[in-house]
Design a protein around this motif. Structure first.
Motif, PDB file in Angstrom:
ATOM      1  N   ALA A 197       0.820  -1.210   0.000  1.00 49.53           N
ATOM      2  CA  ALA A 197       0.000   0.000   0.000  1.00 49.53           C
ATOM      3  C   ALA A 197       0.855   1.262   0.000  1.00 49.53           C
ATOM      4  CB  ALA A 197      -0.931   0.002   1.213  1.00 49.53           C
ATOM      5  N   PHE A 198       2.029   1.197   0.619  1.00 52.79           N
ATOM      6  CA  PHE A 198       2.871   2.395   0.684  1.00 52.79           C
ATOM      7  C   PHE A 198       3.342   2.838  -0.689  1.00 52.79           C
ATOM      8  CE2 PHE A 198       2.761   1.341   5.094  1.00 52.79           C
ATOM      9  CZ  PHE A 198       2.944   2.543   5.755  1.00 52.79           C
ATOM     10  N   GLU A 199       3.482   1.900  -1.609  1.00 53.85           N
ATOM     11  CA  GLU A 199       3.860   2.267  -2.970  1.00 53.85           C
ATOM     12  C   GLU A 199       2.854   3.244  -3.572  1.00 53.85           C
ATOM     13  OE1 GLU A 199       4.689   0.152  -7.328  1.00 53.85           O
ATOM     14  OE2 GLU A 199       4.110  -1.045  -5.578  1.00 53.85           O
ATOM     15  N   ARG A 200       1.594   3.140  -3.162  1.00 52.37           N
ATOM     16  CA  ARG A 200       0.545   4.014  -3.682  1.00 52.37           C
ATOM     17  C   ARG A 200       0.403   5.303  -2.867  1.00 52.37           C
ATOM     18  NH1 ARG A 200      -2.340   0.432  -7.137  1.00 52.37           N
ATOM     19  NH2 ARG A 200      -1.006  -1.405  -7.344  1.00 52.37           N
ATOM     20  N   LEU A 201       1.180   5.447  -1.784  1.00 56.14           N
ATOM     21  CA  LEU A 201       0.957   6.551  -0.848  1.00 56.14           C
ATOM     22  C   LEU A 201       2.153   7.470  -0.644  1.00 56.14           C
ATOM     23  CD1 LEU A 201      -1.023   4.624   1.918  1.00 56.14           C
ATOM     24  CD2 LEU A 201      -1.940   6.399   0.392  1.00 56.14           C
ATOM     25  N   TRP A 202       3.314   7.180  -1.217  1.00 58.89           N
ATOM     26  CA  TRP A 202       4.485   8.014  -0.943  1.00 58.89           C
ATOM     27  C   TRP A 202       4.236   9.478  -1.271  1.00 58.89           C
ATOM     28  CZ3 TRP A 202       7.283   5.814   2.374  1.00 58.89           C
ATOM     29  CH2 TRP A 202       7.683   4.480   2.292  1.00 58.89           C
ATOM     30  N   GLN A 203       3.562   9.757  -2.374  1.00 62.38           N
ATOM     31  CA  GLN A 203       3.355  11.155  -2.761  1.00 62.38           C
ATOM     32  C   GLN A 203       2.482  11.895  -1.751  1.00 62.38           C
ATOM     33  OE1 GLN A 203       2.067   8.573  -4.407  1.00 62.38           O
ATOM     34  NE2 GLN A 203      -0.129   8.903  -4.127  1.00 62.38           N
ATOM     35  N   LEU A 204       1.631  11.176  -1.017  1.00 63.55           N
ATOM     36  CA  LEU A 204       0.806  11.800   0.016  1.00 63.55           C
ATOM     37  C   LEU A 204       1.556  11.902   1.340  1.00 63.55           C
ATOM     38  CD1 LEU A 204      -2.645  10.150  -0.772  1.00 63.55           C
ATOM     39  CD2 LEU A 204      -1.722  12.325  -1.579  1.00 63.55           C
ATOM     40  N   ILE A 205       2.342  10.906   1.640  1.00 69.10           N
ATOM     41  CA  ILE A 205       3.176  10.967   2.837  1.00 69.10           C
ATOM     42  C   ILE A 205       4.095  12.186   2.783  1.00 69.10           C
ATOM     43  CG2 ILE A 205       5.096   9.814   4.022  1.00 69.10           C
ATOM     44  CD1 ILE A 205       3.706   7.142   3.295  1.00 69.10           C
ATOM     45  N   PHE A 206       4.579  12.494   1.581  1.00 66.14           N
ATOM     46  CA  PHE A 206       5.536  13.581   1.421  1.00 66.14           C
ATOM     47  C   PHE A 206       4.939  14.800   0.711  1.00 66.14           C
ATOM     48  CE2 PHE A 206       8.352   9.701   1.335  1.00 66.14           C
ATOM     49  CZ  PHE A 206       8.843   9.876   2.631  1.00 66.14           C
ATOM     50  N   ASN A 207       3.632  15.031   0.875  1.00 66.12           N
ATOM     51  CA  ASN A 207       3.033  16.185   0.188  1.00 66.12           C
ATOM     52  C   ASN A 207       3.137  17.483   0.980  1.00 66.12           C
ATOM     53  OD1 ASN A 207       1.013  16.089   2.137  1.00 66.12           O
ATOM     54  ND2 ASN A 207      -0.649  15.588   0.713  1.00 66.12           N
ATOM     55  N   GLY A 208       3.630  17.428   2.207  1.00 70.58           N
ATOM     56  CA  GLY A 208       3.868  18.640   2.976  1.00 70.58           C
ATOM     57  C   GLY A 208       2.655  19.246   3.641  1.00 70.58           C
ATOM     58  N   ASN A 209       1.507  18.595   3.561  1.00 69.46           N
ATOM     59  CA  ASN A 209       0.281  19.131   4.155  1.00 69.46           C
ATOM     60  C   ASN A 209       0.243  18.788   5.641  1.00 69.46           C
ATOM     61  OD1 ASN A 209      -2.269  19.939   4.896  1.00 69.46           O
ATOM     62  ND2 ASN A 209      -3.301  18.996   3.154  1.00 69.46           N
ATOM     63  N   THR A 210       0.702  19.711   6.469  1.00 66.88           N
ATOM     64  CA  THR A 210       0.781  19.449   7.905  1.00 66.88           C
ATOM     65  C   THR A 210      -0.586  19.378   8.571  1.00 66.88           C
ATOM     66  OG1 THR A 210       1.052  21.820   8.348  1.00 66.88           O
ATOM     67  CG2 THR A 210       3.058  20.509   8.077  1.00 66.88           C
ATOM     68  N   LEU A 211      -1.609  19.878   7.897  1.00 63.73           N
ATOM     69  CA  LEU A 211      -2.957  19.787   8.468  1.00 63.73           C
ATOM     70  C   LEU A 211      -3.421  18.341   8.568  1.00 63.73           C
ATOM     71  CD1 LEU A 211      -4.758  22.764   6.661  1.00 63.73           C
ATOM     72  CD2 LEU A 211      -3.857  22.695   8.994  1.00 63.73           C
ATOM     73  N   TRP A 212      -2.792  17.457   7.837  1.00 64.99           N
ATOM     74  CA  TRP A 212      -3.146  16.035   7.878  1.00 64.99           C
ATOM     75  C   TRP A 212      -2.530  15.319   9.071  1.00 64.99           C
ATOM     76  CZ3 TRP A 212      -2.844  13.493   2.337  1.00 64.99           C
ATOM     77  CH2 TRP A 212      -3.799  14.105   1.514  1.00 64.99           C
ATOM     78  N   ASN A 213      -1.587  15.931   9.747  1.00 66.42           N
ATOM     79  CA  ASN A 213      -0.889  15.244  10.832  1.00 66.42           C
ATOM     80  C   ASN A 213      -1.810  14.995  12.021  1.00 66.42           C
ATOM     81  OD1 ASN A 213       1.410  15.418   9.265  1.00 66.42           O
ATOM     82  ND2 ASN A 213       2.292  17.125  10.405  1.00 66.42           N
ATOM     83  N   LYS A 214      -1.714  13.812  12.591  1.00 74.36           N
ATOM     84  CA  LYS A 214      -2.479  13.493  13.791  1.00 74.36           C
ATOM     85  C   LYS A 214      -1.751  14.024  15.019  1.00 74.36           C
ATOM     86  CE  LYS A 214      -4.668   9.223  12.099  1.00 74.36           C
ATOM     87  NZ  LYS A 214      -4.923   7.806  12.408  1.00 74.36           N
ATOM     88  N   ASP A 215      -2.510  14.233  16.079  1.00 73.15           N
ATOM     89  CA  ASP A 215      -1.899  14.656  17.342  1.00 73.15           C
ATOM     90  C   ASP A 215      -1.114  13.529  17.982  1.00 73.15           C
ATOM     91  OD1 ASP A 215      -2.962  17.227  17.114  1.00 73.15           O
ATOM     92  OD2 ASP A 215      -4.815  16.648  18.150  1.00 73.15           O
TER      93      ASP A 215
END
Length: 221
Positions: A200-218
């Motif tokens: 699944a990570f192969e499909r998600l790297w671009q989102l993991i590294f998209n820089g959108n800090t609003l997506w970060n969990k507490d």
């Protein structure tokens, strides 16, 4: 040797002598039965995602300004019009560093899928036995929900298929270290990738590294 880039290689049994031709600093993480000299040894679990996340977590305070993450033999997946060998790959990596590119996938193709990784080839009869997770979907949406405080998209465009990309340390650190530690635990809980978690990570790297800090969990359980 340049100090602003480093190549991280996920090796199983590939010939990685090509690394010397890049002229770049590199580290090999080896999961194979015959590890190369000076390699860092890892258990053979979790596909290349396990290797990459291990490096990020372990080297958090000393990441290179730009890190290229590649498999042991990346060349079949590179654009033949732009990168056909080690020196061409090195030039692509150096351009990312010199231009301050925060994230770039190197494969010549992109993948589009839904939250179950469809379409995929994990249920084709000719591929039976190639993967422990054969016959199952890829849990892209489930992993997304584990990592991000955001509603998952209906479709994903994987911009780093085959696990080939370059990312800046600054972009890596837009996510908390705890997220990468949690991601690593997800993979370790599915060590043989029987549920296709690593896939699944192969499909998600671009989102993991998209820089959108609003997506970060507490917090990350």
């Amino acid at each position: 040797m340049r100090s602003d880039v480093r190549v991280v290689v996920a090796r199983y049994n590939e010939d990685v002598a090509w690394l010397e031709q890049t002229g770049l600093d590199y580290v090999v993480y080896d999961k194979g039965p015959d590890p190369v000299a000076d390699a860092r040894i890892l258990p053979n679990i979790g596909r290349e995602a396990h290797t990459y996340l291990t490096h990020i977590v372990r080297e958090w305070d000393s990441l290179a300004p730009h890190t290229a993450f590649v498999q042991g033999d990346p060349f079949d997946h590179l654009d033949p019009d732009r990168a056909t060998g080690p020196q061409d790959l090195a030039a692509m990596i150096i351009r990312c560093a010199e231009r301050g590119v925060p994230f770039r996938g190197f494969a010549w193709f992109k993948l589009k899928c839904d939250g179950l990784g469809r379409p995929h080839d994990l249920n084709k009869p000719e591929n039976e036995g190639r993967w422990a997770g054969w016959g199952k979907d890829i849990p892209v949406e489930r992993v997304f929900r584990e990592l991000f405080n955001a509603e998952p998209p209906a479709h994903y465009v994987a911009r780093a298929p085959a696990g080939l990309f370059c990312v800046s340390a600054a972009r890596v650190r837009t996510r908390p270290r705890a997220m990468y530690e949690h991601a690593l635990r997800l993979i370790e809980d599915d060590p043989h990738d029987a549920e296709n978690t690593g896939h699944a990570f192969e499909r998600l790297w671009q989102l993991i590294f998209n820089g959108n800090t609003l997506w970060n969990k507490d917090t990350y359980a």
